[in-house]
Design an enzyme around this catalytic site. Structure first.
Site, PDB file in Angstrom:
ATOM      1  N   GLY A 117      -4.089  51.555 -34.960  1.00 22.77           N
ATOM      2  CA  GLY A 117      -5.444  51.254 -35.417  1.00 22.77           C
ATOM      3  C   GLY A 117      -6.353  52.465 -35.480  1.00 22.77           C
ATOM      4  CE1 TYR A 148       1.536  66.665 -22.412  1.00 23.59           C
ATOM      5  CE2 TYR A 148      -0.163  68.092 -23.350  1.00 23.59           C
ATOM      6  CZ  TYR A 148       0.256  66.837 -22.920  1.00 23.59           C
ATOM      7  OH  TYR A 148      -0.588  65.762 -22.972  1.00 23.59           O
TER       8      TYR A 148
END
Ligand code: HXC
Ligand code: NAP
Length: 289
Positions: free
Chosen positions: A24, A155
């Site tokens: 969304g 990461y």
């Protein structure tokens, strides 16, 4: 050069049903728009029903095809199973799942409560595991091919301070991607991941660069290409990985970060700061010898 142009040919995803978690807002919404543009039938899911409905209406208006908005919290296995069942009931099938829903905040780790740490693990790692189990079991039991695309981050492989729960969870998602790429290949289920660098979204920026931080840290400055990513660039890559034409790619994580994570890895990369005059002096000395 335009970074905002779609890459794939028209109808590249025609006939495919794609479910995007966190569809969304932000990157999930941008990817969803492009999947619709390429002819996919789209299902979006997240917790906030009104945001989902609003996005679905916007997409429908723009692309002409109905978009199904199904609210659910990915932390709750039964809710995910119910949402997926509803998708099958309404659309008939799901061909691909984009595990994009995530949560994050920036904090020194010692300041986090156990609940804060667990909240991020639950949404990112457990949420992806829930969605993967539900869709994977369905595809295996029905003998249907499937495709997982997991949105991680760079990461996930390097680790990073100040976002430790997210780093641990995304590393888990990456391990799951690579593990299932092998284990579920026999069922014709592919698993790949995308590791984005900085792509401005309200969700990520408000939580990772709040107020003063935004003034002090410019993400573009960390990127060798000296800019942040455009949503369309990520959408192009995601659509390619969902298309049949990438069918032999399985277990891959594709980094899209302008070279950001490698910038911090190479020991001599800071030599960018060496002035031209110093290089000239060194060359003169070497040649003089
Ligand atoms: C420390 C925090 C915190 C913060 C909340 N908590 N915000 N701790 N720093 N900024 C603690 C709360 O005090 C609580 O612990 C626990 O976390 C749960 O908080 P709730 O508000 O009850 O949780 P919930 O309503 O489930 O909301 C989850 C949320 C929220 C993670 C806190 O931010 C959220 O819904 N985020 C979803 C969207 C999102 O984060 N998007 C960014 C994705 S960006 P206690 O102990 O007090 O009960 C991304 C980028 C990756 O992933 C890479 C970028 C380069
Ligand atoms: P975002 O807009 O905040 O997207 C996160 C989405 O996850 C939201 O739509 C949110 O919707 C949904 N979500 C959160 N908790 C959920 C839950 N418990 N159940 C179901 N849905 C939940 O941020 P974004 O930047 O677009 O991030 C999208 C993805 O890209 C994430 O996986 C993120 O880690 C990754 N990423 C982003 C960047 C970047 O620079 N933007 C960089 C690397 C990786 P609700 O609140 O309605 O639930």
């Amino acid at each position: 050069m335009s970074f905002q142009t779609g890459l794939l040919k028209d109808n590249a995803l025609k006939g495919k049903v794609v479910l995007v978690t966190g569809g969304g807002t932000g990157l999930g919404k941008s990817m969803g728009h492009y999947f619709c543009h390429l002819g996919a039938r789209l299902i979006i899911s997240s917790r906030n029903e009104s945001v989902l409905q609003e996005t679905a209406r916007e997409m429908q208006k723009q692309h002409g095809e109905e978009v199904l908005a199904l609210p659910c919290d990915v932390r709750d296995y039964e809710a995910v199973a119910g949402m997926f069942k509803e998708a099958i009931n309404q659309v008939g099938r799901v061909d691909a799942v984009v595990n994009n829903a995530a949560a994050n905040f920036i904090s020194p780790t010692e300041r986090l409560s156990p609940n804060a740490f667990h909240t991020i693990l639950d949404i990112v790692l457990k949420g992806t595991a829930n969605m993967t189990l539900v869709a994977g079991k369905h595809w295996i039991n029905s003998g249907q091919a499937g495709n997982f695309l997991n949105i991680v981050t760079t990461y996930a492989f390097t680790g990073s301070g100040y976002v430790v729960p997210s780093a641990a969870a995304k590393a888990g998602v990456l391990a799951m991607t690579r593990s299932l790429a092998v284990e579920w290949a026999k069922y014709n289920i592919r698993s790949n991941a995308i590791a984005p660098g900085p792509f401005p979204t309200e969700g990520a920026w408000s939580r990772l660069l709040p107020d003063e931080m935004a003034k002090q840290f410019d993400p573009a400055k960390r990127v060798p290409l000296a800019r942040v990513g455009e949503h369309q660039e990520l959408s192009n890559l995601a659509a390619f990985l969902l298309a049949d034409q990438s069918g032999f790619i399985n277990g891959e994580v594709v980094t899209i970060d302008g070279g950001e994570w490698l910038r911090g890895a190479g020991q001599f990369n800071d030599f960018d700061k060496v002035p031209k005059e110093l290089w000239d002096q060194m060359e003169k000395k070497r040649k003089g010898k």
